[in-house]
Scaffold this active site. Structure first.
Site, PDB file in Angstrom:
ATOM      1  N   ASP A  68       0.879  -1.095   0.016  1.00 36.69           N
ATOM      2  CA  ASP A  68      -0.097   0.015   0.014  1.00 36.69           C
ATOM      3  C   ASP A  68       0.890   1.196  -0.040  1.00 36.69           C
ATOM      4  O   ASP A  68       2.147   1.022   0.144  1.00 36.69           O
ATOM      5  CB  ASP A  68      -0.926  -0.123   1.317  1.00 36.69           C
ATOM      6  CG  ASP A  68      -2.090   0.875   1.031  1.00 36.69           C
ATOM      7  OD1 ASP A  68      -3.233   0.650   1.534  1.00 36.69           O
ATOM      8  OD2 ASP A  68      -2.136   1.551   0.346  1.00 36.69           O
TER       9      ASP A  68
HETATM   10  C1  GLC Z   1      -4.082   4.142  -0.119  1.00 37.21           C
HETATM   11  C2  GLC Z   1      -5.218   2.948  -0.082  1.00 37.21           C
HETATM   12  C3  GLC Z   1      -4.982   2.235  -1.126  1.00 37.21           C
HETATM   13  C4  GLC Z   1      -4.966   2.708  -2.479  1.00 37.21           C
HETATM   14  C5  GLC Z   1      -3.573   3.305  -2.380  1.00 37.21           C
HETATM   15  C6  GLC Z   1      -3.497   4.004  -3.544  1.00 37.21           C
HETATM   16  O1  GLC Z   1      -3.740   4.763   0.778  1.00 37.21           O
HETATM   17  O2  GLC Z   1      -5.035   2.141   1.170  1.00 37.21           O
HETATM   18  O3  GLC Z   1      -6.421   1.184  -1.247  1.00 37.21           O
HETATM   19  O4  GLC Z   1      -5.082   1.814  -3.541  1.00 37.21           O
HETATM   20  O5  GLC Z   1      -3.163   4.183  -1.250  1.00 37.21           O
HETATM   21  O6  GLC Z   1      -4.382   5.326  -3.649  1.00 37.21           O
END
Ligand code: GLC
Length: 754
Positions: free
Chosen positions: A265
């Site tokens: 993430d």
């Molecule tokens: C965010 C989320 C994830 C998302 C990623 C990119 O913090 O937790 O679900 O796909 O970052 O935006």
């Protein structure tokens, strides 16, 4: 120095191993981290890596991209959110064009359709949009378990049950990937709420981890082969998921057979070297800190290049499938008209009718509506954070009903519109998808306005709206419980309309469970519209007028009180005195924290139903519950055999015995012998949905039960074990409305490897 050999290997022409062998250490590091992200206030060390900063931005507003290595034919690929549609910037500096995307219904609504084909079709539509906007991988589906109704991102997730979560996620993945766009199944694992998500340690026993929190991911990996998996922010039993070899190499790859690449993430985890060693192949969005740490680790020998090579091979294996490598000439002109229609039709299929006393619904033609509740005029299409979508419009309930030929009180609407305009000017709505929205307060209608509206209309509709989103969990009051203003509005409107023997309908425009027991008998009908996407008003109008017969059922329990959820006792966890510098250095200021999932496998209906076995559905709405405008008869339950060998086929006949066409979701629960370990009274092991059955029409639905469906996880042996004894198949219209039962026997105990 790069190789001077004229015959440089090229991705797609040479083997991946040959291409990897030709990479320099700097190029390897550039492939293992993204090109960075522009986010206001990022500390210097989290700024874009030097190499990547020149390459990002092919699709403005996308979440991130990987680094190209042109000399070896490696393109940059683009990754964009999210589970309710593609999230990219709707406008671009260098273009007069717009780049809106379709805001599809939220994941919880899609799960409430229990319709595999429908979800696959929505996935195809999302994949089409991603493809035509140049996105290679859609960062979806998200399938963390609805452990607690207050979880801020529950709207992005499907269910409290792992089978529903896994099957719906697999359908979404297959749909998106059928368009040649990859997915990123997320967030592996146990990201069930937002509080201190970047550093919280989730303590969960191995049985609950396998049977509840991992099971959905296991299903989606085995039934849809996602191109990528995204790890979560949190720790599980003391180890960041993005740094867990046990999770990412042993379980995900060796036991489940995952063959794509694993991505973090955004800004997740703490130790880039540990992440790569664990099998987290790609570190997103990529930062100067990661670039420096990894280059140093390679030079010092702390990070063996063979680890980098392994992870890069996983990444290149997927890049070969991406449209960026295939050279697809995307149009930037997806078919938004067709997708709006898919949005509208799928939204109505996932809406859930909780109450319909005296056939208040569907309404008669020419009904004159009094629309109450600010959300009637400003419907909430989805949640906030990365799961938001930059859409072109939202159809309000007022617009939807008028387009369907009904009249709505103009006088009442002007009061609401004036109020909404005033409130918005006082609290400008953040257009930044990442900021949680402030809910509009309820307009306090005067007695005179209410009296006039009651006289001039036939039916009252009260829409209760809820915002929720990433970064913050929901509140008890104003989240799960109605506010005093909302309760007073229902009471006042109900009193006024019932005095004139007129009906009152409530529309729940929500992203997660709300309390209903304390007010449901003041109204004649309750329809959960969820956050149904941009076609909201049309989809609700389709149901209120009977163009669509509601067929959705709850994929999460609506209990009477927060205390009824076993997880409530230890939510959201406790902050810890920061144990070391690592915790104090956590990104975005989260505090070291810990939560113990001491409810074990007692999540949702697995526990709540046992407590409420005597209460009627009006006091709370159980898992699997949903009404229709017609009624169905269940008959002729057949088992292929009464002694279980390797599998069992179950069939049941469903007949529409009412007077309008409709669809029925049929659930198969299993009660297993529990000599060796505690088990829930019954667990969902299969579900099916009929086609549109005309009155008196029947359909036979069949289910297959395999040995794995009988098993429980034994943490001591680290095996799935099946007890011998009598098993009971329960065919239900909901988890609390079992229509037919049949037994079968398992003569001997058996085991399954993980
Ligand atoms: C965010 C989320 C994830 C998302 C990623 C990119 O913090 O937790 O679900 O796909 O970052 O935006």
């Amino acid at each position: 120095m790069p190789s001077v050999d004229k015959k440089l290997p090229k991705l797609g022409e040479s083997t991946i191993a040959e291409v990897v062998a030709a990479l320099t250490a700097e190029e390897k590091v550039s492939l293992l981290i993204g090109t960075g992200m522009d986010f206001p206030g990022l500390p210097p060390k989290l700024q874009a890596p030097v190499v990547g900063s020149t390459q990002k931005g092919r699709v403005p507003g996308a979440a991130g991209s990987t680094c190209a290595v042109p000399r070896l034919g490696i393109p940059s690929i683009v990754m964009a959110d999210g589970p309710a549609g593609v999230r990219i910037s709707p406008t671009r500096k260098d273009s007069a064009e717009s780049f809106f995307c379709t805001a599809f219904p939220i994941a919880t609504l899609l799960a409430s359709s229990w319709d595999i084909e429908l979800v696959k079709n929505v996935g195809r539509a999302m994949g089409h949009e991603a493809k035509e906007y140049g996105v290679d991988i859609l960062l979806a589906p998200a399938l963390n378990i609805h452990r607690i109704p207050l979880g801020g991102r529950n709207f992005e997730y499907y269910s409290e049950d792992p089978l529903v979560s896994g099957k719906i996620a697999a359908a979404m993945t297959n749909g998106v990937q059928s368009q040649g766009v990859g997915t990123s199944v997320k967030h592996l694992v146990a990201n069930n709420h937002e509080w201190n998500r970047n550093v919280i340690n989730v303590k969960v026993d191995q049985r609950a981890l396998r049977e509840i929190y991992l099971k959905g991911f296991e299903i989606v990996i085995k039934e849809s082969n996602p191109w990528t998996v995204m790890t979560s922010y949190n720790k599980v039993n003391g180890v960041y998921t993005s740094e867990s070899y046990e999770l990412l190499s042993t379980i995900l790859r060796e036991q489940w057979g995952f063959s794509g690449f694993v991505v973090t993430d955004w800004l997740a985890g703490r130790d880039p070297v540990a992440q790569l060693k664990a099998g987290n192949d790609l570190l997103m969005p990529g930062s100067i800190y990661q670039q420096e740490v990894l280059l140093e680790a390679i030079k010092s020998g702390e990070l063996d290049e063979s680890i980098c090579d392994r992870d890069i091979e996983n990444i290149l294996g997927i890049i070969l499938k991406c449209q960026a490598f295939q050279g697809y000439q995307y149009s930037n002109r997806p078919d938004l008209i067709a997708n709006a229609e898919i949005c509208r039709s799928s939204a109505s299929q996932g809406m859930v009718l909780l109450r319909n006393s005296d056939k208040a619904l569907p309404v008669k033609e020419n009904t004159r509506f009094g629309l109450f509740g600010t959300a009637s005029y400003a419907m909430i299409t989805g949640g906030t954070g990365s799961g938001d979508v930059n859409k072109a419009y939202t159809v309000s309930l007022a617009t939807g009903l008028r387009a369907a030929g009904f009249t709505c009180s103009d006088a009442l609407e002007s009061c609401y519109q004036e109020f909404i305009a005033t409130e918005k000017s006082r609290n400008p709505v953040s257009t930044d998808a990442f900021m949680p929205r402030v809910a509009l307060p309820e307009y306090i209608i005067s007695e005179e306005q209410l009296f006039d509206t009651t006289l001039q209309t036939d039916v009252a509709v009260i829409t209760i709206g809820r915002h929720s989103g990433e970064f913050v969990d929901r509140q008890a009051v104003g989240g799960f419980y109605l506010t005093d203003e909302e309760k007073n509005l229902i009471r006042k409107v109900s009193t006024a309309y019932r005095k004139q023997s007129k009906k009152v309908l409530v529309i729940l425009n929500i992203g997660g469970a709300v309390e209903t027991a304390s007010w449901c008998d003041q109204v004649d009908a309750i329809l959960i519209a969820w956050q149904p996407g941009q076609e909201a008003g049309h989809a609700v109008a389709d149901i209120l007028r009977g163009k669509v017969n509601p067929s959705g059922k709850l994929a999460t329990t609506f209990a009477s009180r927060l205390e009824d959820y076993p997880s409530f006792g230890n939510f959201p966890g406790v902050t810890l005195v920061a144990r070391n510098e690592e915790e104090k250095s956590a990104a975005v200021g989260d505090k070291a924290a810990e939560i113990e999932y001491n409810d074990g496998i007692a999540v949702g209906y697995r526990a709540i139903n046992a407590e409420h076995k005597t209460e009627s559905a009006t006091v709370f709405f159980p898992f699997g519950f949903g009404l229709s405008y017609t009624v169905f008869n269940y008959s002729n339950l057949q088992l292929s055999n009464n002694e279980f060998e390797s599998d069992l086929t179950v069939s049941v006949d469903i007949t529409n015995t009412g007077d309008v066409a409709g669809r029925e979701i049929v659930q198969l629960y299993l009660s297993a012998p529990s000599h060796d370990r505690v088990k829930p009274v019954a667990e969902l092991k299969g579900f099916n949905k009929t086609g549109l059955l005309k009155p008196q029409q029947s359909q036979t639905l069949s289910f297959t039960i395999g040995l794995a469906d009988l098993s429980s996880f034994d943490p001591v042996q680290s095996l799935w074990v099946v007890e011998k004894g009598c098993y009971v198949i329960k065919i239900g219209a909901s988890s609390m409305d079992i229509r037919l039962e049949a037994n079968f026997n398992k003569v001997a105990a058996s085991q399954l490897s993980v």
